[in-house]
Design a protein around this motif. Structure first.
Motif, mmCIF file in Angstrom:
data_model
loop_
_atom_site.group_PDB
_atom_site.id
_atom_site.type_symbol
_atom_site.label_atom_id
_atom_site.label_comp_id
_atom_site.label_asym_id
_atom_site.label_seq_id
_atom_site.Cartn_x
_atom_site.Cartn_y
_atom_site.Cartn_z
ATOM 1 N N LEU A 1 0.833 -1.201 0.000
ATOM 2 C CA LEU A 1 0.000 0.000 0.000
ATOM 3 C C LEU A 1 0.871 1.256 0.000
ATOM 4 O O LEU A 1 0.602 2.217 -0.732
ATOM 5 C CB LEU A 1 -0.894 -0.044 1.244
ATOM 6 C CG LEU A 1 -2.103 0.868 1.296
ATOM 7 C CD1 LEU A 1 -3.027 0.619 0.120
ATOM 8 C CD2 LEU A 1 -2.850 0.622 2.605
ATOM 9 N N LEU B 1 2.337 1.766 -3.478
ATOM 10 C CA LEU B 1 1.361 2.326 -4.421
ATOM 11 C C LEU B 1 1.092 3.797 -4.099
ATOM 12 O O LEU B 1 0.969 4.628 -5.006
ATOM 13 C CB LEU B 1 0.061 1.516 -4.382
ATOM 14 C CG LEU B 1 -0.994 1.909 -5.415
ATOM 15 C CD1 LEU B 1 -0.477 1.731 -6.838
ATOM 16 C CD2 LEU B 1 -2.272 1.090 -5.232
ATOM 17 N N ALA B 2 1.032 4.116 -2.800
ATOM 18 C CA ALA B 2 0.786 5.510 -2.390
ATOM 19 C C ALA B 2 1.913 6.409 -2.877
ATOM 20 O O ALA B 2 1.686 7.525 -3.355
ATOM 21 C CB ALA B 2 0.655 5.596 -0.867
ATOM 22 N N ILE C 1 -2.814 -2.377 -7.858
ATOM 23 C CA ILE C 1 -4.148 -1.799 -7.703
ATOM 24 C C ILE C 1 -5.186 -2.913 -7.654
ATOM 25 O O ILE C 1 -6.047 -2.937 -6.770
ATOM 26 C CB ILE C 1 -4.457 -0.819 -8.861
ATOM 27 C CG1 ILE C 1 -3.564 0.417 -8.754
ATOM 28 C CG2 ILE C 1 -5.930 -0.398 -8.849
ATOM 29 C CD1 ILE C 1 -3.613 1.327 -9.981
ATOM 30 N N LEU D 1 -4.766 -4.879 -4.311
ATOM 31 C CA LEU D 1 -5.196 -4.155 -3.109
ATOM 32 C C LEU D 1 -6.700 -3.863 -3.118
ATOM 33 O O LEU D 1 -7.347 -3.861 -2.074
ATOM 34 C CB LEU D 1 -4.389 -2.860 -2.944
ATOM 35 C CG LEU D 1 -2.919 -3.075 -2.565
ATOM 36 C CD1 LEU D 1 -2.122 -1.776 -2.708
ATOM 37 C CD2 LEU D 1 -2.781 -3.622 -1.129
ATOM 38 N N LEU D 2 -7.266 -3.636 -4.299
ATOM 39 C CA LEU D 2 -8.707 -3.346 -4.364
ATOM 40 C C LEU D 2 -9.561 -4.598 -4.207
ATOM 41 O O LEU D 2 -10.672 -4.534 -3.698
ATOM 42 C CB LEU D 2 -9.074 -2.666 -5.689
ATOM 43 C CG LEU D 2 -8.738 -1.186 -5.827
ATOM 44 C CD1 LEU D 2 -9.108 -0.693 -7.215
ATOM 45 C CD2 LEU D 2 -9.453 -0.343 -4.769
ATOM 46 N N GLU E 1 -8.203 2.686 1.319
ATOM 47 C CA GLU E 1 -7.050 3.584 1.162
ATOM 48 C C GLU E 1 -6.752 3.836 -0.319
ATOM 49 O O GLU E 1 -6.511 4.966 -0.726
ATOM 50 C CB GLU E 1 -5.809 2.970 1.824
ATOM 51 C CG GLU E 1 -5.797 3.049 3.330
ATOM 52 C CD GLU E 1 -5.687 4.483 3.809
ATOM 53 O OE1 GLU E 1 -4.743 5.185 3.409
ATOM 54 O OE2 GLU E 1 -6.571 4.900 4.598
ATOM 55 N N VAL E 2 -6.768 2.764 -1.114
ATOM 56 C CA VAL E 2 -6.488 2.912 -2.547
ATOM 57 C C VAL E 2 -7.535 3.813 -3.195
ATOM 58 O O VAL E 2 -7.217 4.678 -4.013
ATOM 59 C CB VAL E 2 -6.444 1.535 -3.254
ATOM 60 C CG1 VAL E 2 -6.297 1.701 -4.767
ATOM 61 C CG2 VAL E 2 -5.283 0.706 -2.717
ATOM 62 N N PHE F 1 -6.004 7.125 -4.787
ATOM 63 C CA PHE F 1 -5.822 6.857 -6.218
ATOM 64 C C PHE F 1 -7.092 7.148 -7.016
ATOM 65 O O PHE F 1 -7.085 7.981 -7.915
ATOM 66 C CB PHE F 1 -5.404 5.398 -6.424
ATOM 67 C CG PHE F 1 -4.680 5.173 -7.705
ATOM 68 C CD1 PHE F 1 -3.300 5.256 -7.758
ATOM 69 C CD2 PHE F 1 -5.368 4.891 -8.873
ATOM 70 C CE1 PHE F 1 -2.619 5.068 -8.946
ATOM 71 C CE2 PHE F 1 -4.700 4.701 -10.068
ATOM 72 C CZ PHE F 1 -3.321 4.788 -10.100
#
Lengths: 223, 223
Positions: A68, A71-72, A117, A120-121, A131-132, A136
């Motif tokens: 996470l 990706l952030a 993505i 995590l989704l 959070e994503v 995002f």
């Protein structure tokens, strides 16, 4: 089936940039690029970065926390690019084309981003997915809302719903990377190369801007 | 991460339609629709269908085998619909619009289809993914190839690459269902209702046919 990992989203250590955390993120992204996969273990990341494995846990809680944070980090770079783009003294149509190319190039340059993505989704915890969405999905949708409003106001775009626009543009760009693997298996379609990427950008620019009908049919299509 | 199940694709019992196998597929699809999830156990399916759990194993090998057979059943229905569509005495543009609506409605009517495709292509075994490519991706791509050739020949469509067209259309339609959940979390976007589905069909027809630029910009976009 999708594994529901019991993940808690770690709060980042306070006090600005943290060099150990950054080292770990750099090691993780390099490993993912080398392997063309997000399947990297915490011990691989620790080894590559020269950081003690216990510190990975301290900084990110667990592996999902690290994914996470990675990706952030990449999303933050992309989102600041969007701010820059919208402020440029060029037409909304020119911004739209640069945006389409930007999405496809971002996926191509960071092949793990697309996979992260999706993971995590859809395959990690609800908290990670939230959070994503926040760092995002929401800012990207907001950018497109502003760009569409600008283009409609300038008389360049027809009235188009931002949520539907987001869904079709992001879905189409995403599918070049997420769907390609499946297509290549049974249909003889090759992998996504530099050239495929450039061709797809041209294809998407033309499709989103002008559709696929020849001039004589356009009047009928708009009706 | 994606679980690599050790799946072997079962060969179907010979001799035409098998009523026990069909019962199991019907029970599986009903359970998935009731629960809005593909997370149904073999024992749930056995119980709902009134079939002994051992027969599930006999007919489908394992759960991935059953999921694959379910998707194959639904894909066969969709593919025969494509054959019907291409033979109709209507313009290529009219066929294209019906096809766009058909993809979106199929996902909407069988909400588990989208999830099954993603699961079988990305989270199950390589063999299962190959099968999905063969009975789902390849025939759909082949249909679109024929439709595009027909439209280009009739002078209605500009020259467009079938693989790129497939990627963008299927990706955009897929994302309404696969991406919506993520969007609804952080952005206040509602679920996919009847009305959203109808609106998205109109949006995609207009986007694919005519793009999003107003007339005065179209010349510049095409260049």
């Amino acid at each position: 089936m999708a594994s529901q990992l019991n993940t808690s989203i770690p709060t980042r250590p306070q006090g600005g940039k943290n060099s150990t955390a950054e080292k770990l993120l750099i090691a993780a992204s390099e490993l993912m690029i080398e392997r063309a996969s997000i399947e990297v273990s915490l011990s691989d990341i620790a080894q590559k970065s020269g950081v003690n494995a216990a510190l990975v846990k301290y900084h990110f809680g667990n592996k999902d926390g690290l994914l996470l944070a990675l990706l952030a980090r990449d999303a933050a770079t992309e989102m600041s690019g969007l701010e820059y783009l919208i402020s440029q003294p060029i037409s909304p149509t020119a911004k739209l084309k640069l945006h389409i190319g930007g999405i496809i190039r971002a996926y191509y340059q960071f092949p793990y981003m697309n996979r992260l993505i999706h993971y995590l989704l859809h395959e990690s915890s609800t908290e990670a997915a939230d959070e994503v969405s926040k760092f995002f999905v929401a800012p990207l949708l907001e950018f497109q809302r502003r760009l569409l409003a600008e283009g409609i106001k300038a008389g360049e775009f027809r009235n188009i719903d931002p949520v539907m626009f987001y869904t079709s543009l992001v879905g189409a760009c995403d599918h070049l990377f997420f769907g390609r693997h499946a297509m290549s298996r049974a249909t003889g379609v090759g992998p996504v190369t530099d050239e495929v990427c450039r061709e797809y950008i041209k294809h998407m620019e033309a499709l989103i801007c002008g559709g696929m009908l020849n001039g004589k049919e356009k009047g009928a299509a708009a009706g």
